[in-house]
Design a protein around this motif. Sequence first.
Motif, PDB file in Angstrom:
ATOM      1  N   TYR A 175      69.165  48.033  26.268  1.00  0.00           N
ATOM      2  CA  TYR A 175      68.729  46.688  26.037  1.00  0.00           C
ATOM      3  C   TYR A 175      67.977  46.280  27.341  1.00  0.00           C
ATOM      4  N   HIS A 176      66.754  45.658  27.368  1.00  0.00           N
ATOM      5  CA  HIS A 176      66.146  45.029  28.583  1.00  0.00           C
ATOM      6  C   HIS A 176      65.901  43.482  28.365  1.00  0.00           C
ATOM      7  N   SER A 177      65.896  42.850  29.432  1.00  0.00           N
ATOM      8  CA  SER A 177      65.745  41.363  29.529  1.00  0.00           C
ATOM      9  C   SER A 177      64.188  40.918  29.272  1.00  0.00           C
ATOM     10  N   TYR A 178      63.960  40.019  28.392  1.00  0.00           N
ATOM     11  CA  TYR A 178      62.901  39.162  28.168  1.00  0.00           C
ATOM     12  C   TYR A 178      63.527  37.476  27.896  1.00  0.00           C
ATOM     13  N   GLU A 179      62.855  36.837  28.340  1.00  0.00           N
ATOM     14  CA  GLU A 179      63.091  35.229  28.176  1.00  0.00           C
ATOM     15  C   GLU A 179      61.840  34.689  27.455  1.00  0.00           C
ATOM     16  N   LEU A 180      62.330  34.264  26.169  1.00  0.00           N
ATOM     17  CA  LEU A 180      61.042  33.513  25.274  1.00  0.00           C
ATOM     18  C   LEU A 180      60.786  32.319  25.894  1.00  0.00           C
ATOM     19  N   SER A 181      61.879  31.448  26.661  1.00  0.00           N
ATOM     20  CA  SER A 181      61.480  30.125  26.810  1.00  0.00           C
ATOM     21  C   SER A 181      62.393  29.907  28.321  1.00  0.00           C
TER      22      SER A 181
ATOM     23  N   HIS B 126      71.478  37.299  30.206  1.00  0.00           N
ATOM     24  CA  HIS B 126      70.697  38.512  30.592  1.00  0.00           C
ATOM     25  C   HIS B 126      71.405  39.074  31.903  1.00  0.00           C
ATOM     26  N   GLU B 127      71.762  38.398  32.776  1.00  0.00           N
ATOM     27  CA  GLU B 127      72.700  38.589  33.926  1.00  0.00           C
ATOM     28  C   GLU B 127      73.835  39.484  33.589  1.00  0.00           C
ATOM     29  N   LEU B 128      74.498  38.711  32.670  1.00  0.00           N
ATOM     30  CA  LEU B 128      75.831  39.346  32.184  1.00  0.00           C
ATOM     31  C   LEU B 128      75.488  40.559  31.391  1.00  0.00           C
TER      32      LEU B 128
ATOM     33  N   ASP C 278      63.099  44.022  34.661  1.00  0.00           N
ATOM     34  CA  ASP C 278      62.983  44.213  33.158  1.00  0.00           C
ATOM     35  C   ASP C 278      61.519  43.300  32.781  1.00  0.00           C
ATOM     36  N   GLN C 279      61.664  42.127  33.188  1.00  0.00           N
ATOM     37  CA  GLN C 279      60.580  41.449  32.820  1.00  0.00           C
ATOM     38  C   GLN C 279      59.434  41.878  33.640  1.00  0.00           C
ATOM     39  N   ALA C 280      59.277  42.444  34.498  1.00  0.00           N
ATOM     40  CA  ALA C 280      58.063  43.057  35.126  1.00  0.00           C
ATOM     41  C   ALA C 280      57.594  44.203  34.400  1.00  0.00           C
TER      42      ALA C 280
END
Length: 221
Positions: free
Chosen positions: A45-51, A109-111, A175-177
């Motif tokens: 799983y990789h991080s993505y922030e919607l808001s 996401h850090e967790l 991840d976001q990059a």
Amino acid sequence: MTDAIKIDVWSDIACPWCYIGKRNLENGLAVVAEDADAPQVEVTYHSYELSPDTPVDFDGDELDFLAGHKGMPREKVQEMLNNVTGVAAGSGLEYRFDLLQHTNTVKAHELLHFAKAQGAQHAMAERLMSAYFTEGRHVGRIDDLVALAAEAGLDADAARDALESGRHLSDVRADQAQAQAYGIQGVPFFVIDGKYGVSGAQPADAFAQITRQVWSERQQA
């Protein structure tokens, strides 16, 4: 021995379709695990922030947030939530938007990255999403996240140290990059074996089909 198929999943803890997609992927993989020549699969799983601009303590309910964020009438937002609740139920998930506490998800996401380093990312992802969507737990504050980490079998003190130090923030940003480099503009997004992109919470049988296809390609190669 054929190498495991790698499935990379970009998702956000606060994305209702991401939890549905997670469960559908798991159900699809459970089906192919029964095959005579069962594929070996490794899911990350990789991080993505919607808001990302959401405050940790948002003042209002999910209707307030979405009405403001999307500029939609509350009645339309309620229809949308009712729809996703029904789809979630079809995947075996009981969403409780009436209990949900909207929050910023960067610490969650850090967790997840901390849990990944401990070999417990899947358990942590499940605990976070279940806490957020079905239990009305807060997943933005460090104290709450530490408690959830302990419930997922992780060391509470080590989890607190990781969150307070922010040492996994660079992993979240990486991840976001990568998502930006792939052109991912919405989640969930699944990258199968680095070459197939699957967008959205597809049905379990769709995940089973593409997994079998990729496994067959591997065997032929």
